[in-house]
Every structure is written in structure tokens, then in C-alpha cells.
Design a protein around this motif. Structure first.
Motif, PDB file in Angstrom:
ATOM      1  N   LEU A 223       0.811  -1.212   0.000  1.00 15.80           N
ATOM      2  CA  LEU A 223       0.000   0.000   0.000  1.00 15.80           C
ATOM      3  C   LEU A 223       0.847   1.266   0.000  1.00 15.80           C
ATOM      4  O   LEU A 223       0.395   2.327  -0.447  1.00 15.80           O
ATOM      5  CB  LEU A 223      -0.945   0.002   1.204  1.00 15.80           C
ATOM      6  CG  LEU A 223      -1.947  -1.150   1.213  1.00 15.80           C
ATOM      7  CD1 LEU A 223      -2.849  -1.054   2.442  1.00 15.80           C
ATOM      8  CD2 LEU A 223      -2.783  -1.149  -0.058  1.00 15.80           C
ATOM      9  N   VAL A 224       2.079   1.161   0.490  1.00 20.56           N
ATOM     10  CA  VAL A 224       2.968   2.331   0.505  1.00 20.56           C
ATOM     11  C   VAL A 224       3.070   2.918  -0.898  1.00 20.56           C
ATOM     12  O   VAL A 224       3.006   4.133  -1.103  1.00 20.56           O
ATOM     13  CB  VAL A 224       4.375   1.935   1.018  1.00 20.56           C
ATOM     14  CG1 VAL A 224       5.374   3.045   0.757  1.00 20.56           C
ATOM     15  CG2 VAL A 224       4.315   1.612   2.494  1.00 20.56           C
ATOM     16  N   LEU A 225       3.199   2.017  -1.885  1.00 24.41           N
ATOM     17  CA  LEU A 225       3.375   2.488  -3.257  1.00 24.41           C
ATOM     18  C   LEU A 225       2.063   2.847  -3.923  1.00 24.41           C
ATOM     19  O   LEU A 225       2.010   3.702  -4.777  1.00 24.41           O
ATOM     20  CB  LEU A 225       4.058   1.388  -4.091  1.00 24.41           C
ATOM     21  CG  LEU A 225       5.477   1.030  -3.651  1.00 24.41           C
ATOM     22  CD1 LEU A 225       6.031  -0.060  -4.554  1.00 24.41           C
ATOM     23  CD2 LEU A 225       6.365   2.261  -3.696  1.00 24.41           C
ATOM     24  N   ILE A 226       0.995   2.174  -3.552  1.00 28.83           N
ATOM     25  CA  ILE A 226      -0.238   2.290  -4.326  1.00 28.83           C
ATOM     26  C   ILE A 226      -1.247   3.273  -3.748  1.00 28.83           C
ATOM     27  O   ILE A 226      -1.881   4.027  -4.483  1.00 28.83           O
ATOM     28  CB  ILE A 226      -0.880   0.892  -4.478  1.00 28.83           C
ATOM     29  CG1 ILE A 226       0.015   0.084  -5.409  1.00 28.83           C
ATOM     30  CG2 ILE A 226      -2.295   0.991  -5.003  1.00 28.83           C
ATOM     31  CD1 ILE A 226      -0.606  -1.127  -5.989  1.00 28.83           C
ATOM     32  N   SER A 227      -1.394   3.276  -2.408  1.00 31.41           N
ATOM     33  CA  SER A 227      -2.525   4.017  -1.850  1.00 31.41           C
ATOM     34  C   SER A 227      -2.410   5.527  -2.037  1.00 31.41           C
ATOM     35  O   SER A 227      -3.402   6.234  -2.105  1.00 31.41           O
ATOM     36  CB  SER A 227      -2.678   3.688  -0.371  1.00 31.41           C
ATOM     37  OG  SER A 227      -1.674   4.354   0.364  1.00 31.41           O
ATOM     38  N   GLY A 228      -1.179   6.032  -2.111  1.00 24.79           N
ATOM     39  CA  GLY A 228      -1.023   7.474  -2.237  1.00 24.79           C
ATOM     40  C   GLY A 228      -1.135   8.173  -0.901  1.00 24.79           C
ATOM     41  O   GLY A 228      -0.700   9.301  -0.725  1.00 24.79           O
ATOM     42  N   ASN A 229      -1.771   7.486   0.084  1.00 25.26           N
ATOM     43  CA  ASN A 229      -1.749   7.979   1.452  1.00 25.26           C
ATOM     44  C   ASN A 229      -2.380   9.363   1.632  1.00 25.26           C
ATOM     45  O   ASN A 229      -1.898  10.176   2.400  1.00 25.26           O
ATOM     46  CB  ASN A 229      -0.293   8.008   1.939  1.00 25.26           C
ATOM     47  CG  ASN A 229      -0.197   7.648   3.405  1.00 25.26           C
ATOM     48  OD1 ASN A 229      -1.206   7.299   4.010  1.00 25.26           O
ATOM     49  ND2 ASN A 229       0.996   7.753   3.948  1.00 25.26           N
ATOM     50  N   THR A 230      -3.468   9.639   0.933  1.00 27.33           N
ATOM     51  CA  THR A 230      -4.158  10.916   1.089  1.00 27.33           C
ATOM     52  C   THR A 230      -5.096  10.840   2.286  1.00 27.33           C
ATOM     53  O   THR A 230      -5.965   9.961   2.318  1.00 27.33           O
ATOM     54  CB  THR A 230      -5.013  11.230  -0.157  1.00 27.33           C
ATOM     55  OG1 THR A 230      -4.218  10.948  -1.305  1.00 27.33           O
ATOM     56  CG2 THR A 230      -5.469  12.669  -0.158  1.00 27.33           C
ATOM     57  N   PRO A 231      -4.923  11.729   3.283  1.00 25.01           N
ATOM     58  CA  PRO A 231      -5.816  11.689   4.442  1.00 25.01           C
ATOM     59  C   PRO A 231      -7.282  11.760   4.017  1.00 25.01           C
ATOM     60  O   PRO A 231      -7.616  12.423   3.030  1.00 25.01           O
ATOM     61  CB  PRO A 231      -5.417  12.932   5.235  1.00 25.01           C
ATOM     62  CG  PRO A 231      -4.005  13.203   4.832  1.00 25.01           C
ATOM     63  CD  PRO A 231      -3.889  12.769   3.415  1.00 25.01           C
TER      64      PRO A 231
END
Lengths: 282, 331
Positions: A223-231
Motif C-alpha cells: 500500500l505504501v506504493l499504491i494508496s497514495g496515502n491521502t488523508p
């Protein structure tokens, strides 16, 4: 225990095999000791430590962290995505296992080996693999980076083998007799599946699903690479924990960790209860 | 005719499992398919049930050509060798399965299940799981489950196998009585001749994928069609160029010839074995490659004062059943 040890010779000692619930032979006593120490050092103590860390800031701090809108959104997203993935895996994993056991086709042995790849790959590599096909440079024109669909796909990828690998051996062990008996009693293939085969598979399906669910709520690497991590959008719990740690908020990280732990335990218990019920009912 | 099997052939690769099988079994009869393991009898049973398909030939059940019908449509009750009970269902649920599928009203299902459990003496176990039953009880459960759908034909694959001797005996008597009560056309497979002789109305002897003989137990015993049937249905020994039963040999201490009786064979007693009321003798007959077994009652043997080394003369008793030894010239 102590009481038993200091007891003078009497009727209790005539039996060479201890019968009490807590009496152990020296060999099993040592075995239990080793198992407990091992388990404690690896699992119980760290778990206790994280609960301790979460509790360090007091109940108020714990509650504030979890009810913080952004954290809550991350937790909700994680649990919902993991839940959906578990449902899909429960069905498709069973189908894949069925095909691998019951059908004869070219390439079956290869497929059987390939199933394990998501298991064997480091999850960051799994993320990279998905990125190269469904990323910004996608040769098929599909870009899932920074979307919830991307998270869903990544979780499906890494949890694929669980249900397949738990259902497969049970399916192999099923007696052909039993299905033939159902057929001669007039049951259609579908009825036989629903009333005879499925109840035998349910414990395996739920076991595989629990493992998959646990893996999904804790997934990090892919998920580090894919999710984009947008709150609020694509931030999952494990990445939220990382953010807390990077922001030097140990208590916050521990609070989220403890909640994930609770979710995992509750899920495993629920699935276990469900599987017992279904397996009994037929 | 309840079951009409004609011209059945079945091969597994090069192995011929069944070759040109023709049998007709009348309604209400209890038939045994008897033969050694691997002889094809279970395959025939499975073909009748529709669980296997024949390469050629046809199966008719109650006047309906069932050759192409799936097992669901044949209305056949099948009891499997290893019970094949539904492990996750209670005893009552197992029996109710076939009826529930047929969407019978609940009250009717309940009554029928109670009646069948009564019949197989499992009423008090209705709410147990199969794993809590003994082997004999599981077999009776499988039988009740098969009978629940009121099949026109009941097929049992080795119904007495894998049980201890006492339970086998009980189950055997019980099956015979059950059949007399229920009167459903029944076929069972067995490799035990005693079982077949005791229980069945008619026996079909199958060996190497072919039918050797069909007949009542008495017919098979008294008029065996060949060497194989004779050997399979009881003890057989050789005397001269015929095979016959050891108790059908007359033993004398002198070659005295009564007019009209066949000549006697001279021999020496090699071994004696006492088994309850009978005495088994192994006699080395002059000029015969193999020894001859003779069975006498102990009183008879004592009167003749027989022992190892006694010289005796043997001849087939009057009316003895015998078949010629294949490929052996007159001794």
C-alpha cells in the motif's frame, strides 16, 4: 501444584499417571514451560507493551486519538476494505481451490504453484508488480494509484492464497462416496454442493478468511506504493501508524495498534462462531 | 422383472471389468452378487445405480429404460461400503435428507423418519452425530437413509464388510428379516459365500467380469456349473480326475468292491486334524499329484481306528456332486 508436591505418600501417589487438570509429568512440564516462555517473549510481552504504551497517555488521550476525524477515517477505510476483500476471497478462493482440485486442465500444476507467489513475494514487490501494470505508466491504460480501488486490488493480491490453501486440502479429503450418496437420494449437483460439500468446507473457508482479513488490516508494503496515502481518502491504518511515529506520537501509534488488535481478535472470534454454527446445521 | 440388465460391457483402459452381463431380477427378490474381489460385482452394482456408466448394454428398472438416466432419476437406494453418511448432520437429518429434497411436508418427513429409525433400531440415537455411532449402527443409518425415499430397488455394496464377526452375523439376520418385512427388490454385493448362501434368495456368481452361474443357493451348491463355482461355494478336493466335496468321499480300510460302485483309490493318511465334531484327513493318493482331503465324523473315524500312516481306499460317495478337473488326463 505445591500442595500436591508436599503431600505425603498416600492414595494419590499410587496412580503413576497424574489425573488432575493441572498436574503435569516432568516432560510435559518442561515442554509447557518452553512453549510459554517462547510465546511470551515473542508475542505476549510485546502485545502487553503496546497496550501499555497506548494506556500511558490515559484513557482520554487514547479516546482522542481514535475519535480524531482523520484517524477514524483511516481505521474505517482499513476495516471496510479488509471486510470486502475477505468476502471476495471467501468466494473466489473457494472457486479457485475447487478448480484446482476437481478439474483437469492443461497448466494445472503451474497454476497450483503460481497461487503462492503473492505469499512469497515481499509485499513491497507486490506493490511494484501492481504498479507496473496498473500504475501511471500502465500499458493497458488503467491507473489505480491513489484510489480506493487500488487499495482493494493490492489487498486482494496479497491475500489471494489464504482461502485457496486452506480449502484445497479439505476438498481433496472429501469422500466421493458422500456426493454419490446424495445424488442417489435425488439431490441435484447444486443441492449436493450447498447441503453436503459447503458445510464441510465452511470451517476451512472461515479459517482462510480470518487469516486473509488479519493480513488485510495489517497490510503495509504494497500500500505504501499504491494508496497514495491521502488523508480521508486513501490513508489506511498501518500507514497512519507510520505517520504517528514519524510525528513522534508513540501513544497515538500505540492506540491505533491496539484498536487494530481488537478488530483482529473480534473478527477471528466471530468467524469461528459462524463456522461452528454453519458446520453443524448443514 | 424389477431389474433387467442386458449386454453390459465395461472396460477401464485395457482391463475388462464386465463382459456381456445379462441378468434379470424379479420384483421383491433378495439377490447376492457373489465373487472374489476385483471380479466386477461392485462395478455392476454401480452401473445399476447409475454411479458408473457402461460402455454398452442397457439397464431397465421397473420397466423403464434407465441406461441414460442420472442416479437422481433412477429411484434407487444405494448403501455404500463405507457408509457415506453425512457427517455434519444428525442421524435424523441424515434419514430426512432424501425426503427434504423432495419437498415433502414437514410432518410427513418427521413421521417417516421416526418410522424408519424404529425399523433400524436407532430411535434413541436420532439426535446424535454419525461420529458417535458404532460401525454397525452407521450401516443401519445408511440403510434407513436409503429406504426413506421408498426406492424401487435397494442396492448394498458389501453391507457386512469391515465389521466384527458377531455384528456381521446380527446384521445378516436382521437384513433378511428386514427384507421379509419391507419387500423391496434388493441386490447386495459380497465376497463371502456363507453370507450369500444364508441371506439371498438367488445368487449371481461373478468372476473376472463374467457371470459364472445364476441360481438359488441350493442349486449352486448341488449343481455347480463349473470348477470355479464349486470351489467358491465350499471346500473342494480332488480325487482321480474329478473335484468334489471332502465330505462326499467314502473311506474304507480294504479295496472291497461292491458291484456297481466305482473303483477305489488307494492312499496313505498323511495328516489328521480334529475340528470340533469332525476329523479332517489329508490322504496321499497313489499316482495322484496332489493330496486329497477327506472329512469324517469323529465317531466314524474312531470306529475305523485311523491314524497317520494308515492305508485307506477312497471312492466318491453315491450321489456325490463332482465336476471334472480341467486339463488333467484320467489318473
Amino acid at each position: 501444584m505445591t500442595e500436591v508436591l508436599v503431600k505425603p505418600a498416600g492414595p494419590a501417589r499410587t496412580s503413576s499417571r497424574p489425573s488432575g487438570l493441572f498436574r503435569l509429568t516432568p516432560a510435559s512440564g518442561i515442554g509447557l514451560g518452553i512453549a510459554l516462555v517462547w510465546f511470551s517473549v515473542l508475542v505476549l510481552l510485546p502485545l502487553a507493551a503496546v497496550v501499555g504504551a497506548a494506556a500511558a497517555g490515559g484513557w482520554g488521550a487514547f479516546w482522542n486519538t481514535l475519535t480524531d476525524a482523520q484517524t477514524f477515517a483511516a481505521l474505517r477505510l482499513t476495516v471496510i476494505e479488509a471486510g470486502l476483500v475477505t468476502v471476495v476471497n471467501g468466494i473466489l478462493g473457494t472457486v479457485v481451490a475447487w478448480v484446482l482440485v476437481r478439474d483437469q486442465f492443461f497448466g494445472k500444476r503451474i497454476l497450483d504453484v503460481v497461487i503462492d507467489i503473492p505469499f512469497a513475494l515481499p509485499t513491497i514487490v507486490a506493490g511494484l508488480v501492481l504498479l507496473s501494470l496498473y500504475g501511471p505508466e500502465s500499458p493497458v491504460g488503467i491507473n489505480i494509484v491513489n484510489t480506493r480501488q487500488g487499495i482493494f486490488l493490492a489487498l486482494l493480491f496479497v491475500t489471494l492464497p489464504f482461502v485457496v490453501r486452506t480449502v484445497q486440502p479439505v476438498l481433496i479429503e472429501l469422500d466421493a462416496d458422500v456426493e454419490e450418496a446424495a445424488a442417489s437420494l435425488g439431490a441435484s449437483r447444486f443441492t449436493t454442493f450447498r447441503r453436503i460439500i459447503l458445510p464441510s468446507l465452511v470451517p476451512a473457508i472461515t479459517a482462510g478468511s480470518s487469516l486473509g482479513f488479519a493480513r488485510a488490516i495489517s497490510e503495509f508494503g504494497s500500500l505504501v506504493l499504491i494508496s497514495g496515502n491521502t488523508p480521508y481518502q486513501t490513508e489506511v491504518a498501518s500507514l497512519k501508524i507510520l505517520k504517528f511515529i514519524e510525528g513522534d506520537n508513540q501513544a497515538g501509534a500505540a492506540a491505533v495498534a491496539v484498536l487494530l488488535l481488537l478488530v483482529a481478535i473480534v473478527t477471528i472470534v466471530i468467524l469461528d462462531v459462524v463456522s461452528r454454527r454453519v458446520a453443524r446445521r448443514g | 422383472m424389477s431389474i433387467e440388465v442386458s449386454g453390459i460391457n465395461k472396460k477401464y483402459g485395457d482391463f475388462v471389468a464386465l463382459e456381456d452381463i445379462n441378468v434379470s431380477l424379479p420384483t421383491g427378490q433378495l439377490t447376492a452378487l457373489l465373487g472374489p474381489s476385483g471380479g466386477g460385482k461392485s462395478t455392476l452394482l454401480r452401473i445399476i445405480a447409475g454411479l458408473d456408466t457402461a460402455d454398452s448394454g442397457s439397464v431397465e428398472i421397473e420397466g423403464v429404460n434407465a441406461t441414460k438416466l442420472p442416479p437422481q432419476k433412477r429411484n434407487v437406494g444405494f448403501v455404500f461400503q463405507h457408509y457415506a453418511v453425512f457427517k455434519h448432520m444428525t442421524v435424523a437429518k441424515n434419514v430426512a435428507f432424501g425426503l427434504e429434497i423432495r419437498k415433502r411436508p414437514k410432518a410427513e418427513v418427521k413421521a417417516k423418519v421416526a418410522e424408519l429409525l424404529e425399523l433400524v433400531h436407532l430411535s434413541q440415537f436420532a439426535h446424535r452425530l454419525p461420529s458417535q455411532l458404532s460401525g454397525g449402527q452407521r450401516r443401519r443409518l445408511a440403510l434407513a437413509r436409503a429406504l426413506a425415499v421408498e426406492p424401487s430397488v435397494l442396492l448394498l455394496d458389501e453391507p457386512f464388510g469391515a465389521l466384527d464377526a458377531k455384528v456381521r452375523k446380527e446384521l445378516r439376520d436382521w437384513l433378511r428379516r428386514l427384507h421379509d418385512e419391507v419387500h423391496v427388490t434388493t441386490v447386495f454385493v459380497t465376497h463371502d459365500q456363507e453370507e450369500a448362501m444364508e441371506v439371498a434368495d438367488e445368487i449371481v456368481v461373478i468372476n473376472n467380469g463374467r457371470i459364472e452361474q445364476i441360481g438359488t443357493p441350493d442349486q449352486l451348491y448341488d449343481e455347480p456349473a463349473n470348477d470355479f463355482v464349486m470351489g467358491f461355494l465350499g471346500d473342494v478336493t480332488r480325487l482321480g480326475n474329478v473335484r468334489l466335496r471332502p465330505h462326499d468321499i467314502e473311506l474304507a480300510l480294504s479295496p472291497a468292491v461292491t458291484p456297481g460302485t466305482p473303483p477305489a483309490f488307494a492312499g496313505v493318511i498323511e495328516r489328521t486334524l480334529r475340528l470340533g465334531f469332525e476329523l479332517r484327513l489329508t490322504v496321499d493318493v497313489e499316482g495322484q499329484g496332489e493330496t486329497t482331503q477327506v472329512v469324517l465324523s469323529r465317531t466314524h473315524a474312531r470306529a475305523l481306528d485311523l491314524g497317520v500312516g494308515t492305508k485307506v481306499w477312497l471312492r466318491p460317495a453315491t450321489g456325490a456332486i463332482s465336476v471334472p478337473v480341467l486339463g488333467v488326463a484320467s489318473a
